[in-house]
Design a protein around this motif. Structure first.
Motif, PDB file in Angstrom:
ATOM      1  N   LEU A   1       0.840  -1.207   0.000  1.00 17.42           N
ATOM      2  CA  LEU A   1       0.000   0.000   0.000  1.00 17.42           C
ATOM      3  C   LEU A   1       0.871   1.252   0.000  1.00 17.42           C
ATOM      4  N   ALA A   2       1.954   1.224   0.770  1.00 13.67           N
ATOM      5  CA  ALA A   2       2.849   2.385   0.810  1.00 13.67           C
ATOM      6  C   ALA A   2       3.410   2.654  -0.583  1.00 13.67           C
ATOM      7  N   LEU A   3       3.814   1.602  -1.271  1.00 11.99           N
ATOM      8  CA  LEU A   3       4.363   1.733  -2.623  1.00 11.99           C
ATOM      9  C   LEU A   3       3.302   2.290  -3.578  1.00 11.99           C
ATOM     10  N   LEU A   4       2.101   1.729  -3.489  1.00 13.26           N
ATOM     11  CA  LEU A   4       1.013   2.134  -4.391  1.00 13.26           C
ATOM     12  C   LEU A   4       0.655   3.608  -4.176  1.00 13.26           C
ATOM     13  N   LEU A   5       0.494   4.011  -2.915  1.00 15.98           N
ATOM     14  CA  LEU A   5       0.105   5.397  -2.623  1.00 15.98           C
ATOM     15  C   LEU A   5       1.211   6.365  -3.027  1.00 15.98           C
ATOM     16  N   THR A   6       2.459   5.960  -2.851  1.00 14.24           N
ATOM     17  CA  THR A   6       3.571   6.827  -3.248  1.00 14.24           C
ATOM     18  C   THR A   6       3.567   7.063  -4.759  1.00 14.24           C
ATOM     19  N   VAL A   7       3.402   5.974  -5.518  1.00 10.23           N
ATOM     20  CA  VAL A   7       3.361   6.109  -6.978  1.00 10.23           C
ATOM     21  C   VAL A   7       2.165   6.973  -7.384  1.00 10.23           C
ATOM     22  N   ALA A   8       1.001   6.742  -6.749  1.00  8.50           N
ATOM     23  CA  ALA A   8      -0.199   7.511  -7.079  1.00  8.50           C
ATOM     24  C   ALA A   8       0.027   8.998  -6.805  1.00  8.50           C
TER      25      ALA A   8
END
Lengths: 281, 304
Positions: free
Chosen positions: A135-142
């Motif tokens: 989730l941290a990776l996904l939100l950062t990319v978003a």
């Protein structure tokens, strides 16, 4: 080198009790993480897949809006985050258990008399940690690629926290719960993945949920993914977007109720049906 | 130790490690184990020898508490395996058929992890050396050879310092070199005082390793004896053969010396061409015990 059996006077009478579920469970979290990280397929699939989905949806629908001024990429980010949770919990656990059973890992635990609770602790710990990273990776990319606004206040982060945690727990126990019924590792992989993809279509991950046919919405409302997705929207979309929901609100109470109910159902099914191996025992 | 007191677990200090009376296990209408009696004494290596489908694995799995029985009495270390708790399970070690494939952990990582499951673990170095995996300690289990993996299984089964070790067909599928290495490991365990119950369908393995061999056939013990005495009466029967005219004559007897004396002293013959006296090999005795006489080859494809 000779291994010796303990002499008679230190046998049954003085043998200390075997360690409990907690120390074994904690050791199993480390073991599960290590095995997870050594399976490149798992790692790439669970970390890269949600990010790639986000990039695809962002490229195709970027700039379009749905309902009252909600950008498509924001709307889908919620669905992809929810899907990611299902991926690292339900899907990963269901498939991994089928593999562990085939490999004889579970038979070993049975022979050691390992408490099933220790096994569940190991799985849940691994899922919580890998989901958090995902989730941290996904939100950062978003945030970086699409300028998606992240929750600004503590209240929203709190909602994000309990929705994600209930989703992870439900996914983990349900992944364990389905494991006796999915057959071989190959069948488990196909069956669980297929079921998950259909559920994603029904639950408003790929389409705007309010625009789906009512029967599809009703089917989806039985399963956790729809509520998980809706809960994520309540955190990632502005407050006025609630008007675009089927119920006209975020339905936090009902979300907690449905996800909580699935956790309990999952635990009950696990307790009643989980077996270390096929057949007896 | 001469006391015969009873421990909290019901094990008399001088009682058998395994005691089975009238064990029955049915699958549907078929009795796979059919009235089996068995005693394994503390400190001995006992081999259950029999063809596929004879009921070896079923019997051992009942003793390990993995399968329910349909009848009879079973005590393993004085405890009924059907009611065996973790404390009992900690006292037995199992190398099963199901725990075969390895995962992405190295030998040492595997042993370090599973050490946590025991109240008193044997040291990882000690275990690795005992099963001869020192050079493979850093190799992932999935990349070990079949023989090495089986030896890792033995290390894991011995980690909790069990009093009794079960091995179900431990060398099936191993090449001859790997089998010899495995035998050496078991011999070291036996020197350490561990009671061992192993199943095998290799006669040479049973003869090489076991203090006593139980031949199991159709769910019953057909014979129990030290390997060199297996077959009893069958074993003592010798066949005296010689050629007479165009045919071969033979006499089966337990007293070949008497037969020979008679042959040589009575009658007008001066020569006994091609005279031989043969005793049945262990293999021939075994084949007779399991109902597959040496003249006819053992039936193929008897699968469970």
């Amino acid at each position: 080198m000779t291994l010796t059996t303990p002499p008679a006077d230190v046998r049954a009478d003085t043998r200390p009790k075997p360690p409990g579920a907690l120390p074994i469970g904690l050791a199993r979290i480390g073991l599960e993480l290590r095995l997870y990280l050594r399976d490149p397929g798992q790692v790439v699939f669970s970390f890269a897949y949600p990010v790639i989905m986000l990039l695809i949806f962002g490229s195709v629908f970027g700039g379009e809006t749905t309902g009252p001024d909600v950008r498509f990429e924001d709307y889908f980010l919620a669905g992809i985050a929810a899907t990611g949770i299902m991926l690292t919990s339900f899907q990963a656990v269901g498939i991994a258990i089928a593999e562990e059973r085939e490999r004889g890992d579970l038979a070993r635990l049975q022979l050691l008399g390992a408490p099933p609770a220790a096994y569940v602790i190991g799985k849940a710990g691994q899922v919580v940690l890998t989901t958090a990273v995902q989730l941290a990776l996904l939100l950062t990319v978003a945030r970086l690629a699409y300028d998606v606004p992240l929750p600004a206040d503590a209240g929203r982060w709190l909602t994000f926290g309990w929705v994600a945690l209930l989703g992870v727990l439900a996914g983990t126990v349900l992944g364990i719960a389905v494991s006796p019924f999915v057959g071989s590792a190959r069948a488990a992989s196909a069956g669980i993945t297929g079921f998950s993809v259909v559920l994603q279509f029904f639950s408003g991950v790929f389409f705007v949920f309010a625009e789906l046919p009512p029967w599809m919405q009703q089917v989806a409302a039985v399963f956790p993914l729809k509520w998980l997705t809706q809960g994520m929207r309540s955190v990632l979309l502005p407050d006025q977007a609630a008007a675009g929901e089927v119920a006209g609100s975020w339905e936090h109470g009902r979300t907690a109720l449905v996800l909580g109910a699935w956790v309990i159902i999952g635990v009950v099914v696990c307790v009643r049906t989980f077996r270390w191996r096929r057949g007896e025992g | 130790m001469t006391t015969t007191g009873t421990s909290p677990h019901g094990l008399r200090a001088d009682g058998p490690a395994v005691r089975v009376r009238g064990l029955v296990k049915r699958y549907g209408d078929r009795a796979v184990v059919d009235g089996l009696d068995l005693d394994v004494h503390p400190g001995e290596v006992f081999a259950l020898l029999g063809p596929n489908g004879a009921g070896k694995t079923t019997t051992v799995e009942i003793l390990e508490g993995l399968r329910r029985r349909d009848g009879g009495e079973v005590r393993v270390l004085g405890v009924d395996p059907a009611a065996g708790d973790r404390t009992w399970r900690a006292r037995i070690g199992v190398v099963g058929q199901a725990t075969g494939d390895g995962n992405a952990l190295t030998v040492r990582e595997t042993l370090d992890h599973f050490a946590v499951y025991h109240s008193r673990s044997a040291g990882a170095d000690e275990l690795i050396a005992a099963v001869g995996l020192t050079e493979a300690a850093g190799t992932r289990a999935a990349r070990l050879s079949g023989g090495q993996r089986r030896r890792l299984e033995v290390a894991l089964s011995m980690q909790g310092r069990p009093e009794l070790l079960f091995l179900d067909e431990p060398t099936t599928g191993l090449d001859p070199v790997a089998r010899r290495q495995f035998w050496a490991v078991l011999q070291r365990l036996r020197e350490g005082g561990t009671t061992i119950l192993l199943t095998t369908h290799y006669l040479d393995e049973a003869a090489h390793l076991a203090d006593r061999v139980g031949v199991i056939d159709a769910g019953r013990l057909a014979d129990v004896a030290p390997p060199e005495q297996m077959g009893g009466e069958l074993r003592r029967r010798a066949t005296v053969r010689w050629r007479e005219g165009s045919g071969v004559r033979s006499v089966v007897t337990t007293e070949p010396d008497v037969v020979l004396r008679d042959l040589l002293t009575t009658g007008p013959r001066v020569a006994l061409p091609d005279l031989t006296v043969t005793r049945p090999t262990l293999e021939e005795v075994y084949l007779q015990l399991v109902g597959a006489a040496p003249a006819e080859p053992a039936p193929e494809g008897v699968l469970r």
